[in-house]
Motif scaffolding. Structure first.
Motif, PDB file in Angstrom:
ATOM      1  N   ALA A 115       8.091   9.865  -4.600  1.00  0.00           N
ATOM      2  CA  ALA A 115       9.154   9.005  -5.136  1.00  0.00           C
ATOM      3  C   ALA A 115       9.430   7.836  -4.199  1.00  0.00           C
ATOM      4  O   ALA A 115       9.608   6.699  -4.643  1.00  0.00           O
ATOM      5  CB  ALA A 115      10.427   9.817  -5.359  1.00  0.00           C
ATOM      6  N   ARG A 116       9.445   8.096  -2.902  1.00  0.00           N
ATOM      7  CA  ARG A 116       9.692   7.031  -1.924  1.00  0.00           C
ATOM      8  C   ARG A 116       8.561   6.000  -1.930  1.00  0.00           C
ATOM      9  O   ARG A 116       8.797   4.809  -1.863  1.00  0.00           O
ATOM     10  CB  ARG A 116       9.864   7.645  -0.520  1.00  0.00           C
ATOM     11  CG  ARG A 116      10.152   6.645   0.553  1.00  0.00           C
ATOM     12  CD  ARG A 116      11.510   6.047   0.296  1.00  0.00           C
ATOM     13  NE  ARG A 116      11.708   4.931   1.193  1.00  0.00           N
ATOM     14  CZ  ARG A 116      12.682   4.082   1.098  1.00  0.00           C
ATOM     15  NH1 ARG A 116      13.577   4.218   0.144  1.00  0.00           N
ATOM     16  NH2 ARG A 116      12.802   3.094   1.924  1.00  0.00           N
ATOM     17  N   ARG A 117       7.325   6.479  -2.011  1.00  0.00           N
ATOM     18  CA  ARG A 117       6.183   5.556  -2.057  1.00  0.00           C
ATOM     19  C   ARG A 117       6.196   4.715  -3.322  1.00  0.00           C
ATOM     20  O   ARG A 117       5.907   3.523  -3.287  1.00  0.00           O
ATOM     21  CB  ARG A 117       4.871   6.324  -1.937  1.00  0.00           C
ATOM     22  CG  ARG A 117       4.575   6.759  -0.503  1.00  0.00           C
ATOM     23  CD  ARG A 117       3.222   7.376  -0.411  1.00  0.00           C
ATOM     24  NE  ARG A 117       3.217   8.533  -1.332  1.00  0.00           N
ATOM     25  CZ  ARG A 117       2.211   9.338  -1.526  1.00  0.00           C
ATOM     26  NH1 ARG A 117       1.084   9.143  -0.907  1.00  0.00           N
ATOM     27  NH2 ARG A 117       2.292  10.359  -2.342  1.00  0.00           N
ATOM     28  N   LEU A 118       6.547   5.335  -4.452  1.00  0.00           N
ATOM     29  CA  LEU A 118       6.650   4.575  -5.693  1.00  0.00           C
ATOM     30  C   LEU A 118       7.761   3.534  -5.603  1.00  0.00           C
ATOM     31  O   LEU A 118       7.592   2.394  -6.045  1.00  0.00           O
ATOM     32  CB  LEU A 118       6.904   5.516  -6.872  1.00  0.00           C
ATOM     33  CG  LEU A 118       5.698   6.291  -7.374  1.00  0.00           C
ATOM     34  CD1 LEU A 118       6.126   7.308  -8.428  1.00  0.00           C
ATOM     35  CD2 LEU A 118       4.644   5.347  -7.920  1.00  0.00           C
ATOM     36  N   TYR A 119       8.909   3.932  -5.041  1.00  0.00           N
ATOM     37  CA  TYR A 119      10.011   2.981  -4.874  1.00  0.00           C
ATOM     38  C   TYR A 119       9.586   1.821  -3.979  1.00  0.00           C
ATOM     39  O   TYR A 119       9.819   0.654  -4.306  1.00  0.00           O
ATOM     40  CB  TYR A 119      11.253   3.663  -4.299  1.00  0.00           C
ATOM     41  CG  TYR A 119      12.359   2.661  -4.046  1.00  0.00           C
ATOM     42  CD1 TYR A 119      13.157   2.217  -5.092  1.00  0.00           C
ATOM     43  CD2 TYR A 119      12.580   2.148  -2.777  1.00  0.00           C
ATOM     44  CE1 TYR A 119      14.153   1.275  -4.886  1.00  0.00           C
ATOM     45  CE2 TYR A 119      13.574   1.203  -2.551  1.00  0.00           C
ATOM     46  CZ  TYR A 119      14.354   0.777  -3.611  1.00  0.00           C
ATOM     47  OH  TYR A 119      15.330  -0.167  -3.384  1.00  0.00           O
ATOM     48  N   ASP A 120       8.959   2.123  -2.841  1.00  0.00           N
ATOM     49  CA  ASP A 120       8.516   1.072  -1.923  1.00  0.00           C
ATOM     50  C   ASP A 120       7.548   0.115  -2.612  1.00  0.00           C
ATOM     51  O   ASP A 120       7.593  -1.093  -2.389  1.00  0.00           O
ATOM     52  CB  ASP A 120       7.862   1.667  -0.669  1.00  0.00           C
ATOM     53  CG  ASP A 120       8.863   2.347   0.243  1.00  0.00           C
ATOM     54  OD1 ASP A 120      10.079   2.091   0.104  1.00  0.00           O
ATOM     55  OD2 ASP A 120       8.419   3.156   1.088  1.00  0.00           O
ATOM     56  N   ARG A 121       6.694   0.662  -3.435  1.00  0.00           N
ATOM     57  CA  ARG A 121       5.680  -0.166  -4.102  1.00  0.00           C
ATOM     58  C   ARG A 121       6.292  -1.057  -5.177  1.00  0.00           C
ATOM     59  O   ARG A 121       5.873  -2.189  -5.369  1.00  0.00           O
ATOM     60  CB  ARG A 121       4.625   0.732  -4.710  1.00  0.00           C
ATOM     61  CG  ARG A 121       3.525  -0.048  -5.370  1.00  0.00           C
ATOM     62  CD  ARG A 121       2.386   0.813  -5.739  1.00  0.00           C
ATOM     63  NE  ARG A 121       1.332  -0.034  -6.282  1.00  0.00           N
ATOM     64  CZ  ARG A 121       0.130   0.357  -6.481  1.00  0.00           C
ATOM     65  NH1 ARG A 121      -0.223   1.585  -6.177  1.00  0.00           N
ATOM     66  NH2 ARG A 121      -0.761  -0.450  -6.991  1.00  0.00           N
ATOM     67  N   PHE A 122       7.288  -0.543  -5.901  1.00  0.00           N
ATOM     68  CA  PHE A 122       7.841  -1.273  -7.038  1.00  0.00           C
ATOM     69  C   PHE A 122       9.260  -1.783  -6.819  1.00  0.00           C
ATOM     70  O   PHE A 122       9.885  -2.275  -7.752  1.00  0.00           O
ATOM     71  CB  PHE A 122       7.800  -0.392  -8.295  1.00  0.00           C
ATOM     72  CG  PHE A 122       6.407  -0.071  -8.738  1.00  0.00           C
ATOM     73  CD1 PHE A 122       5.604  -1.034  -9.324  1.00  0.00           C
ATOM     74  CD2 PHE A 122       5.885   1.202  -8.554  1.00  0.00           C
ATOM     75  CE1 PHE A 122       4.316  -0.744  -9.724  1.00  0.00           C
ATOM     76  CE2 PHE A 122       4.589   1.507  -8.951  1.00  0.00           C
ATOM     77  CZ  PHE A 122       3.799   0.536  -9.542  1.00  0.00           C
ATOM     78  N   ALA A 123       9.791  -1.703  -5.615  1.00  0.00           N
ATOM     79  CA  ALA A 123      11.176  -2.089  -5.349  1.00  0.00           C
ATOM     80  C   ALA A 123      11.448  -3.540  -5.711  1.00  0.00           C
ATOM     81  O   ALA A 123      12.462  -3.849  -6.354  1.00  0.00           O
ATOM     82  CB  ALA A 123      11.530  -1.829  -3.889  1.00  0.00           C
ATOM     83  N   SER A 124      10.568  -4.443  -5.316  1.00  0.00           N
ATOM     84  CA  SER A 124      10.831  -5.859  -5.606  1.00  0.00           C
ATOM     85  C   SER A 124      10.798  -6.126  -7.108  1.00  0.00           C
ATOM     86  O   SER A 124      11.611  -6.896  -7.623  1.00  0.00           O
ATOM     87  CB  SER A 124       9.851  -6.768  -4.865  1.00  0.00           C
ATOM     88  OG  SER A 124       8.540  -6.560  -5.333  1.00  0.00           O
ATOM     89  N   LEU A 125       9.895  -5.469  -7.834  1.00  0.00           N
ATOM     90  CA  LEU A 125       9.843  -5.639  -9.282  1.00  0.00           C
ATOM     91  C   LEU A 125      11.101  -5.069  -9.938  1.00  0.00           C
ATOM     92  O   LEU A 125      11.680  -5.698 -10.829  1.00  0.00           O
ATOM     93  CB  LEU A 125       8.600  -4.957  -9.857  1.00  0.00           C
ATOM     94  CG  LEU A 125       8.454  -5.015 -11.379  1.00  0.00           C
ATOM     95  CD1 LEU A 125       8.323  -6.461 -11.856  1.00  0.00           C
ATOM     96  CD2 LEU A 125       7.256  -4.193 -11.823  1.00  0.00           C
ATOM     97  N   VAL A 126      11.550  -3.904  -9.480  1.00  0.00           N
ATOM     98  CA  VAL A 126      12.755  -3.289 -10.040  1.00  0.00           C
ATOM     99  C   VAL A 126      13.969  -4.187  -9.801  1.00  0.00           C
ATOM    100  O   VAL A 126      14.766  -4.428 -10.715  1.00  0.00           O
ATOM    101  CB  VAL A 126      12.976  -1.876  -9.440  1.00  0.00           C
ATOM    102  CG1 VAL A 126      14.348  -1.335  -9.794  1.00  0.00           C
ATOM    103  CG2 VAL A 126      11.885  -0.927  -9.912  1.00  0.00           C
TER     104      VAL A 126
END
Length: 160
Positions: A4-15
């Motif tokens: 979950a943390r890796r997914l958040y880090d990867r897509f944080a700017s898009l979110v």
């Protein structure tokens, strides 16, 4: 939890970008719908005229919000260029709304307030999908170099 943390880090700017775009879009939608209904139901103007004027007003708000908040981290390629492209692309997106409202009014012969508001909602939804994609592609471009940051004490700009 690590996934979950890796997914958040990867897509944080898009979110974050989508959240800001959605916030500006929600306000612009309320503005567009309110002005559309004011002109259509309050002043008795035609559905297409009301839509063009409402979109012009809401798009002006949306440009300022998107330029100075949603996409402020992206390269600024000139206010004139961005403004022209923004409104040209909004004109294309407006066609979605006009086609749906025109079809509802002139083909289905539904000209009551509820039918026209449903048509407006569908047209705005289709236009929003087009606008998000086109703004990122042509108006608010990816930064090619780091955006300068102002130093708080002097107001002098410095690259990081």
């Amino acid at each position: 939890m690590d996934l979950a943390r890796r997914l958040y880090d990867r897509f944080a700017s898009l979110v974050h970008e989508l959240a800001k775009f959605g916030s500006i879009g929600a306000i612009a939608f309320v503005l567009d719908t309110g002005v559309y209904n004011l002109f259509l139901l309050g002043l008795g103007w035609g559905p297409l005229t009301s839509k063009v004027l409402a979109t012009t007003i809401s798009a002006t708000f949306a440009y300022a919000g998107n330029r100075f908040w949603t996409f402020r981290h992206r390269e600024q390629s000139g206010l004139g260029r961005e403004y022209f492209l923004f409104f040209m692309l909004n004109g294309i997106a407006l066609l979605f709304g006009l086609l749906v409202i025109g079809f509802t009014t002139y083909t289905l012969n539904l000209d009551d307030g509820l039918s026209l508001n449903i048509a407006n909602f569908v047209g705005v939804g289709l236009g929003t999908l087009f606008r998000y994609w086109s703004y990122k592609k042509w108006v608010f471009l990816e930064a090619t170099e780091p955006i300068p940051v102002e130093l708080p004490e002097t107001g002098i700009r410095q690259d990081r």
